[in-house]
Design a protein around this motif. Structure first.
Motif, mmCIF file in Angstrom:
data_model
loop_
_atom_site.group_PDB
_atom_site.id
_atom_site.type_symbol
_atom_site.label_atom_id
_atom_site.label_comp_id
_atom_site.label_asym_id
_atom_site.label_seq_id
_atom_site.Cartn_x
_atom_site.Cartn_y
_atom_site.Cartn_z
ATOM 1 N N ARG A 79 -2.752 -20.616 2.183
ATOM 2 C CA ARG A 79 -3.407 -19.357 2.514
ATOM 3 C C ARG A 79 -3.566 -19.270 4.020
ATOM 4 O O ARG A 79 -3.773 -20.278 4.697
ATOM 5 N N GLN A 80 -3.434 -18.032 4.525
ATOM 6 C CA GLN A 80 -3.440 -17.791 5.958
ATOM 7 C C GLN A 80 -4.343 -16.599 6.276
ATOM 8 O O GLN A 80 -4.046 -15.479 5.876
ATOM 9 N N ARG B 208 -0.976 -5.216 3.387
ATOM 10 C CA ARG B 208 -1.876 -4.076 3.216
ATOM 11 C C ARG B 208 -1.917 -3.175 4.438
ATOM 12 O O ARG B 208 -2.408 -2.032 4.367
ATOM 13 N N GLN B 209 -1.396 -3.652 5.563
ATOM 14 C CA GLN B 209 -1.421 -2.863 6.798
ATOM 15 C C GLN B 209 -0.121 -2.087 7.031
ATOM 16 O O GLN B 209 0.040 -1.452 8.068
ATOM 17 N N VAL C 258 -0.849 -10.493 -6.147
ATOM 18 C CA VAL C 258 -2.304 -10.518 -6.294
ATOM 19 C C VAL C 258 -2.751 -9.311 -7.110
ATOM 20 O O VAL C 258 -2.235 -8.196 -6.929
ATOM 21 N N ASP C 259 -3.709 -9.513 -8.036
ATOM 22 C CA ASP C 259 -4.222 -8.396 -8.827
ATOM 23 C C ASP C 259 -5.446 -7.771 -8.166
ATOM 24 O O ASP C 259 -5.898 -8.203 -7.091
ATOM 25 N N ASN D 225 8.361 -18.828 -0.474
ATOM 26 C CA ASN D 225 8.081 -18.050 -1.677
ATOM 27 C C ASN D 225 6.606 -17.675 -1.721
ATOM 28 O O ASN D 225 5.831 -18.013 -0.826
ATOM 29 N N ALA D 226 6.228 -16.981 -2.802
ATOM 30 C CA ALA D 226 4.825 -16.663 -3.118
ATOM 31 C C ALA D 226 4.141 -15.812 -2.057
ATOM 32 O O ALA D 226 2.911 -15.859 -1.916
ATOM 33 N N ILE D 227 4.883 -15.012 -1.314
ATOM 34 C CA ILE D 227 4.278 -14.144 -0.305
ATOM 35 C C ILE D 227 3.497 -13.025 -0.993
ATOM 36 O O ILE D 227 4.057 -12.229 -1.745
ATOM 37 N N CYS D 228 2.189 -12.976 -0.745
ATOM 38 C CA CYS D 228 1.338 -11.936 -1.317
ATOM 39 C C CYS D 228 0.043 -11.873 -0.517
ATOM 40 O O CYS D 228 -0.210 -12.739 0.330
ATOM 41 N N PHE D 229 -0.798 -10.874 -0.811
ATOM 42 C CA PHE D 229 -1.924 -10.575 0.060
ATOM 43 C C PHE D 229 -3.174 -10.228 -0.734
ATOM 44 O O PHE D 229 -3.107 -9.555 -1.761
ATOM 45 N N ALA D 230 -4.328 -10.696 -0.236
ATOM 46 C CA ALA D 230 -5.608 -10.391 -0.859
ATOM 47 C C ALA D 230 -5.859 -8.885 -0.844
ATOM 48 O O ALA D 230 -5.313 -8.163 -0.010
ATOM 49 N N PRO D 231 -6.692 -8.396 -1.768
ATOM 50 C CA PRO D 231 -6.934 -6.948 -1.848
ATOM 51 C C PRO D 231 -7.421 -6.323 -0.547
ATOM 52 O O PRO D 231 -7.078 -5.176 -0.248
ATOM 53 N N ASP D 232 -8.213 -7.048 0.252
ATOM 54 C CA ASP D 232 -8.719 -6.470 1.501
ATOM 55 C C ASP D 232 -7.758 -6.650 2.671
ATOM 56 O O ASP D 232 -8.050 -6.219 3.798
#
Length: 282
Positions: A166-167, A104-105, A197-198, A143-150
């Motif tokens: 989770r990190q 997100r950054q 992530v949705d 695998n599964a690299i993704c990020f929370a909405p914030d």
């Protein structure tokens, strides 16, 4: 729920779907065949490379950042020109890139792995404003690299462990503290592959060998699953005009006699909106 075929071109190892929000176009890779593919309505395109490529993020209307077994590249969609931005394990011919996604950054996380999935050869790196930093190593199939909405939580997996971690992240997107196990799929016998992530913070995880993408709530609770025709579902991505279409790549790899359903890209209405993929800062 069951997804329908979005693109019938079979991939040996379909991966890295990316919905480009400015172009309204889906991009994805066939890692083993060294190809980048795209579809915009009925218009399809394909680019052939001389090495493995696996993941991408968007920079602007005509530019992607694409990851290969030797580097991160600025790729011009219209001309096909590829220019090196930063090397990525270019001195390690035994490895290649794998799963990756923009944070997100404006950074880009990319995993590497042994070309034959040798134990412990994998790592995860972050590219941010011109610099590549190794975040995690000793992995086998990242695998599964993704990020929370914030943007303050990253998720990733090593498929061989059957666990999604989770990190926590700081405001600039760098890890803070140690990762912890978030979802353990071992008891279910499931293999976590790519994830996204949705808008509600739900994690959609493609599960290799299970022919499905499963949604987990932000607390890790299983919510629901969508079936796809390809047994080896590899990675999901949200797209479409309203970001409520879930696209899923699949693979023919390791299937002795694959039928026509294997290796295609599938799509369905996910019943929840996704998030626009952030653009990458070069």
């Amino acid at each position: 729920m069951r997804a329908q075929v979005f693109d019938p071109r079979p991939c040996v190892l379909g991966e890295g779907p990316l919905w480009h929000p400015l172009r309204q176009e889906l991009f994805w890779f066939d890692i083993i065949a060294c190809r980048l593919l795209a579809r915009q309505g009925e218009i399809t395109r394909m680019w052939q490379f001389d090495e493995h490529h696996s993941a991408a993020g968007w920079v602007d209307h005509d530019t992607l950042l694409i990851a290969s077994e030797t580097g991160l590249w600025r790729f011009n969609i219209e001309t096909g020109q590829r220019d090196l931005v930063a090397p990525l394990e270019a001195d390690r011919p035994e490895t290649r890139s794998n799963d990756g996604r923009a944070d997100r950054q404006g950074g880009f996380w990319i995993g590497t792995m042994g070309k034959h999935a040798e134990p412990g050869l994998g790592a995860i790196y972050r590219f941010y404003k011109g610099e590549v930093v190794r975040l995690f190593d000793g992995l086998t199939i990242p695998n599964a690299i993704c990020f929370a909405p914030d943007g303050r939580m990253a998720y990733y997996a090593c498929t061989k462990t059957g666990q999604i971690n989770r990190q926590p992240l700081d405001a600039a997107g760098w890890p803070v503290g140690a990762p912890e196990v978030f979802i353990d799929l071992n008891d279910a016998g499931l293999n976590p592959d790519g994830a996204v992530v949705d808008a509600e913070g739900g994690i959609w995880n493609a599960q290799w060998g299970a022919g499905r993408v499963a949604r987990y709530l932000p607390d890790g609770t299983f919510d629901r699953a969508i079936s796809v025709g390809g047994v080896h579902s590899s990675c999901p991505a949200f797209g479409g005009p309203d970001l409520n279409t879930l696209f899923v790549t699949t693979a023919r790899e390791d299937i002795l006699a694959p039928d026509a359903a294997q290796g295609m890209v599938y799509a369905c209405d996910a019943g929840v909106k996704g998030l626009q993929e952030p653009h990458i800062l070069l």
